[in-house]
Design an enzyme around this catalytic site. Sequence first.
Site, short mmCIF file in Angstrom:
data_model
loop_
_atom_site.label_atom_id
_atom_site.label_comp_id
_atom_site.label_asym_id
_atom_site.label_seq_id
_atom_site.Cartn_x
_atom_site.Cartn_y
_atom_site.Cartn_z
N GLY A 108 0.83 -1.47 0.02
CA GLY A 108 0.06 -0.16 -0.10
C GLY A 108 0.56 1.61 0.12
N ASN A 117 1.02 3.34 -2.55
CA ASN A 117 0.49 4.08 -3.75
C ASN A 117 -0.69 4.51 -2.67
OD1 ASN A 117 1.53 4.34 -6.13
ND2 ASN A 117 2.16 2.26 -5.85
N HIS A 160 0.58 0.99 -13.86
CA HIS A 160 1.22 0.60 -14.06
C HIS A 160 2.34 0.71 -13.68
CE1 HIS A 160 2.05 -3.60 -15.52
NE2 HIS A 160 2.95 -3.36 -16.52
N ASP A 201 -4.21 -3.95 -17.97
CA ASP A 201 -2.90 -3.35 -18.41
C ASP A 201 -3.63 -2.15 -19.39
OD1 ASP A 201 -1.92 -3.61 -15.97
OD2 ASP A 201 -0.49 -5.38 -16.83
C1 GRF Z 1 2.69 -1.34 -7.52
O1 GRF Z 1 4.85 -1.24 -8.26
C2 GRF Z 1 2.18 -0.71 -8.71
O2 GRF Z 1 2.78 -0.28 -9.80
C3 GRF Z 1 1.70 -2.09 -8.98
O3 GRF Z 1 2.07 -3.19 -7.80
C4 GRF Z 1 2.74 -2.12 -7.05
C5 GRF Z 1 1.90 -1.93 -5.31
O4 GRF Z 1 2.84 -1.45 -4.19
N1 GRF Z 1 0.38 -2.06 -9.53
P1 GRF Z 1 1.95 -0.76 -3.19
O5 GRF Z 1 0.92 -1.83 -2.61
O6 GRF Z 1 0.89 0.85 -3.44
O7 GRF Z 1 3.23 -0.37 -2.27
#
Ligand code: GRF
Length: 208
Positions: free
Chosen positions: A12, A14, A110, A151
């Site tokens: 998490g 992001n 992505h 994607d």
């Molecule tokens: C990120 O690289 C995102 O782009 C991909 O999965 C990863 C998730 O990371 N889809 P997080 O859970 O947000 O740390």
Amino acid sequence: MQKIAVCVSGGGTNLQAIIDAVHSGKIDNTQIAVVISNKADAYALERANNAGIPALCISPKEYENRSAFGEAMVDALHKYNIDLVVLAGYLVIVPSEMIAAYPNKIINIHPSLIPAHCGMGYYGLKVHESVLACGNKITGATVHFVDEKADHGPIILQKAVEVKNGDTPEILQRRVMEQAEWNILPEAIDLIGAGKVSVQNGIAVVSR
Ligand code: GRF
């Protein structure tokens, strides 16, 4: 104020970038109404709890079939009056019920420049392994609307990131997150909240 649901499966980071952008005012038109994980032990759920955001686990494994799972997701999104669904490291193929209920209202991040290194099987470190195996000198991240294919769907924002000599998949993953993902995902949410993104003939048009 647009209301968003953030769907997660793992760490998490992001999600954290979105929470931080709302707190700092970088995103000033959005409320994170709910965080939904398909895994009960995802650390992202703890991040939601720490930020005082309602957090749910809705796992496909708990449903008889994909459509029952899809209906459960749509019910939860309706319950929270969601305007936009944000997939932030969500490792589940989005059920068709959700795509039908939220056309061009689901976005995904992505960690590559789509259409390179994406589609079924390209997730997590596999994306960055593929970039290094090809000898690409540039990679990056993409925020796009979600359609039925993995994607795939109109591209909203992309940011390029340099590949450096000696990079490992882990080092490259971190650089792509820091320099691209954690910036363009909050930015896309803010642009959509401000009504600055439209889809015309299958292409996303962003006006700033
Ligand atoms: C990120 O690289 C995102 O782009 C991909 O999965 C990863 C998730 O990371 N889809 P997080 O859970 O947000 O740390």
